[in-house]
Scaffold this motif. Structure first.
Motif, PDB file in Angstrom:
ATOM      1  N   GLY A  31      26.914   7.035 -19.685  1.00 60.38           N
ATOM      2  CA  GLY A  31      27.232   6.959 -21.111  1.00 60.38           C
ATOM      3  C   GLY A  31      26.451   7.923 -21.973  1.00 60.38           C
ATOM      4  N   MET A  32      25.340   8.476 -21.444  1.00 55.03           N
ATOM      5  CA  MET A  32      24.546   9.429 -22.222  1.00 55.03           C
ATOM      6  C   MET A  32      25.193  10.808 -22.209  1.00 55.03           C
ATOM      7  SD  MET A  32      21.898   8.070 -23.685  1.00 55.03           S
ATOM      8  CE  MET A  32      20.781   9.459 -23.944  1.00 55.03           C
ATOM      9  N   TYR A  33      24.803  11.615 -23.205  1.00 58.59           N
ATOM     10  CA  TYR A  33      25.311  12.983 -23.312  1.00 58.59           C
ATOM     11  C   TYR A  33      24.243  13.962 -22.815  1.00 58.59           C
ATOM     12  CZ  TYR A  33      29.053  11.107 -26.227  1.00 58.59           C
ATOM     13  OH  TYR A  33      30.139  10.401 -26.691  1.00 58.59           O
ATOM     14  N   TYR A  34      24.713  14.990 -22.140  1.00 59.81           N
ATOM     15  CA  TYR A  34      23.820  16.006 -21.597  1.00 59.81           C
ATOM     16  C   TYR A  34      24.391  17.392 -21.865  1.00 59.81           C
ATOM     17  CZ  TYR A  34      21.882  12.039 -19.051  1.00 59.81           C
ATOM     18  OH  TYR A  34      21.320  10.831 -18.736  1.00 59.81           O
ATOM     19  N   SER A  35      23.490  18.342 -22.011  1.00 60.35           N
ATOM     20  CA  SER A  35      23.903  19.728 -22.176  1.00 60.35           C
ATOM     21  C   SER A  35      23.340  20.561 -21.029  1.00 60.35           C
ATOM     22  CB  SER A  35      23.402  20.289 -23.505  1.00 60.35           C
ATOM     23  OG  SER A  35      23.760  21.653 -23.637  1.00 60.35           O
ATOM     24  N   ILE A  36      24.195  21.367 -20.443  1.00 59.47           N
ATOM     25  CA  ILE A  36      23.788  22.320 -19.418  1.00 59.47           C
ATOM     26  C   ILE A  36      23.632  23.681 -20.075  1.00 59.47           C
ATOM     27  CG2 ILE A  36      24.476  23.507 -17.291  1.00 59.47           C
ATOM     28  CD1 ILE A  36      23.870  20.644 -16.757  1.00 59.47           C
ATOM     29  N   GLN A  44      29.515  13.956 -21.095  1.00 58.31           N
ATOM     30  CA  GLN A  44      29.069  12.569 -21.131  1.00 58.31           C
ATOM     31  C   GLN A  44      29.112  12.028 -19.714  1.00 58.31           C
ATOM     32  OE1 GLN A  44      31.476   9.803 -23.388  1.00 58.31           O
ATOM     33  NE2 GLN A  44      29.761   8.418 -23.722  1.00 58.31           N
ATOM     34  N   ALA A  45      28.000  11.479 -19.254  1.00 58.25           N
ATOM     35  CA  ALA A  45      27.898  11.018 -17.873  1.00 58.25           C
ATOM     36  C   ALA A  45      28.782   9.793 -17.643  1.00 58.25           C
ATOM     37  CB  ALA A  45      26.453  10.685 -17.528  1.00 58.25           C
ATOM     38  N   MET A  46      29.592   9.849 -16.598  1.00 59.84           N
ATOM     39  CA  MET A  46      30.460   8.735 -16.224  1.00 59.84           C
ATOM     40  C   MET A  46      29.888   7.913 -15.085  1.00 59.84           C
ATOM     41  SD  MET A  46      32.797   9.162 -18.441  1.00 59.84           S
ATOM     42  CE  MET A  46      34.037   7.984 -17.881  1.00 59.84           C
ATOM     43  N   TYR A  47      28.838   8.435 -14.438  1.00 66.37           N
ATOM     44  CA  TYR A  47      28.191   7.749 -13.322  1.00 66.37           C
ATOM     45  C   TYR A  47      26.686   7.819 -13.509  1.00 66.37           C
ATOM     46  CZ  TYR A  47      32.793   8.973 -11.435  1.00 66.37           C
ATOM     47  OH  TYR A  47      34.141   9.160 -11.251  1.00 66.37           O
ATOM     48  N   THR A  48      25.944   7.110 -12.678  1.00 64.05           N
ATOM     49  CA  THR A  48      24.485   7.157 -12.732  1.00 64.05           C
ATOM     50  C   THR A  48      23.919   8.213 -11.790  1.00 64.05           C
ATOM     51  OG1 THR A  48      24.344   5.400 -11.068  1.00 64.05           O
ATOM     52  CG2 THR A  48      24.285   4.731 -13.394  1.00 64.05           C
ATOM     53  N   VAL A  49      24.698   8.617 -10.796  1.00 64.29           N
ATOM     54  CA  VAL A  49      24.318   9.686  -9.880  1.00 64.29           C
ATOM     55  C   VAL A  49      25.467  10.680  -9.832  1.00 64.29           C
ATOM     56  CG1 VAL A  49      23.653  10.298  -7.528  1.00 64.29           C
ATOM     57  CG2 VAL A  49      22.905   8.129  -8.503  1.00 64.29           C
ATOM     58  N   LEU A  80      21.022  14.871 -24.750  1.00 67.27           N
ATOM     59  CA  LEU A  80      21.383  14.980 -26.164  1.00 67.27           C
ATOM     60  C   LEU A  80      21.411  13.597 -26.812  1.00 67.27           C
ATOM     61  CD1 LEU A  80      24.337  17.537 -25.971  1.00 67.27           C
ATOM     62  CD2 LEU A  80      21.959  18.010 -26.593  1.00 67.27           C
ATOM     63  N   TYR A  81      20.946  13.535 -28.038  1.00 65.54           N
ATOM     64  CA  TYR A  81      20.969  12.296 -28.819  1.00 65.54           C
ATOM     65  C   TYR A  81      21.744  12.572 -30.103  1.00 65.54           C
ATOM     66  CZ  TYR A  81      17.290  11.010 -25.566  1.00 65.54           C
ATOM     67  OH  TYR A  81      16.587  10.746 -24.408  1.00 65.54           O
ATOM     68  N   PRO A  82      23.069  12.421 -30.080  1.00 69.29           N
ATOM     69  CA  PRO A  82      23.894  12.777 -31.234  1.00 69.29           C
ATOM     70  C   PRO A  82      23.465  12.042 -32.502  1.00 69.29           C
ATOM     71  CG  PRO A  82      25.266  12.406 -29.304  1.00 69.29           C
ATOM     72  CD  PRO A  82      23.879  11.963 -28.938  1.00 69.29           C
TER      73      PRO A  82
END
Length: 371
Positions: free
Chosen positions: A103-108, A152-157, A185-187
């Protein structure tokens, strides 16, 4: 955007099953700059022979380990950081498994350069979404640019996979990849003090501390989740995310440079009340990167517009700007772009432009005071 997934290089995040996942933290991924080299026995010249040969990564297909200064014909291959990079040939890929929070957002953030192919693209993917990052436009004279893409992460791994399904006649014409990093990222949200989200641009992708060219944020038509939270890139070209460590930034530590004229636009939709008067304020300046000349930033709030001139000496500086408007809808599109194209005076090749920062939108309690 979810079409043409087979037309370019892919970053894909899928559920991991067989390999040890690396705990995520902001910065380079494990051996993300490829400085830890494969064993000599795992290389045939530059070609990687085994899928586990590159420490921290799993490879597939025609993958090369390229060292700085290496030649391809008469062309010297430049590595942006350190002494090594990876080149992906036709249908080649690399992947790494990491732990994330669902559920968290990440930027590559990653650096890339094309070699002899002119139509290369990078296709960055997190199932079920992906974005095509075109590489036809070179923004810096070095040949390397850093790009950002978010998911946005859909899994934990998850696996992060970089795949090049190119069909070049020469597999050695594939893109060079280096310095792969990740950032959580923390929108931010709109507040009573600013109806624009992330108006100071402080929340954004990872910027490499040892590079001086900033990070390109691709057009939103190529990206379902913005690496610059709250903002969309509504244009054919990217905008550049810059930091105070390498550039002149008007406010705090981050800002946006509009590097491709009217083809480089940034926008956000803000909640407004029909009939209410609002004031949009922002700063216009230059990044102290030898981008000189007469600049104009065009700002829009719905159908109301203002043109802000700024004369740049290429040494830093900024000026305040304001736009007053009456909302005609419940959602008002705020947009900025540069009227003109600019290149740096020190190389006449690197694209540059005016900087915007500290964007604020507030309702006006007494509109008569503006008259």
């Amino acid at each position: 955007m979810r079409a043409a997934a087979t037309a370019a290089t892919i970053f894909m995040v899928v559920l991991g099953t067989f390999h040890i996942a690396i705990a995520i933290k902001d910065g380079l991924m494990e051996n993300g700059n490829f400085e830890i080299a494969p064993k000599d026995s795992d290389l045939n010249g530059t070609v990687v022979l085994r899928q586990n040969a590159v420490p921290g990564w799993i490879t597939s297909g025609f993958v090369e380990y390229i060292k700085a200064g290496q030649k391809q014909g008469d062309m010297i291959l430049v590595v942006p950081e350190g002494h090594a990079a990876i080149r992906l040939g036709n249908e080649a890929s690399i992947k790494q498994k990491i732990n994330v929070t669902k559920g968290m957002y990440y930027s590559i953030t990653f650096s890339a350069a094309r070699t002899c192919a002119q139509e290369e693209q990078l296709n960055v993917s997190v199932a079920p979404d992906f974005g095509v990052l075109p590489m036809q436009t070179l923004y810096s004279s070095s040949g390397w640019d850093s790009y950002a893409w978010a998911f946005q992460a859909m899994y934990t791994v998850v696996y992060i996979i970089i795949h090049n399904p190119g069909v070049e006649e020469d597999p050695a014409c594939g893109p060079l990849i280096d310095s792969i990093a990740i950032r959580t990222l923390y929108p931010p949200k709109a507040t009573s003090e600013n109806l624009v989200k992330n108006g100071d641009f402080e929340e954004g992708p990872y910027i490499f501390p040892n590079t001086s060219w900033g990070v390109l944020i691709p057009p939103n038509i190529e990206d379902d989740h913005s690496p610059l939270p709250g903002w969309m890139i509504e244009s054919l070209k990217a905008v550049k995310y810059i930091d105070a460590a390498h550039f002149s930034v008007p406010h705090n530590s981050r800002a946006v440079e509009l590097v491709a004229g009217k083809e480089s636009a940034i926008a956000q939709v803000a909640r407004t009340i029909i009939g209410k008067t609002y004031t949009l304020t922002f700063l216009v300046g230059d990044a102290s990167n030898s981008c000189e000349g007469s600049m104009i930033v065009e700002a829009y709030a719905g159908i109301v517009t203002v043109k802000i001139p700024y004369t740049s000496q290429g040494k830093g500086g900024y000026k305040p700007a304001v736009l007053h408007f009456v909302a005609t809808t419940n959602r008002t599109r705020i947009m900025f772009f540069s009227t003109y194209y600019h290149t740096r005076s020190d190389d006449n090749a690197s694209l540059c432009g005016p900087v915007i920062d500290d964007v604020k939108l507030l309702s006006v309690r007494n509109p008569r005071k503006l008259m």
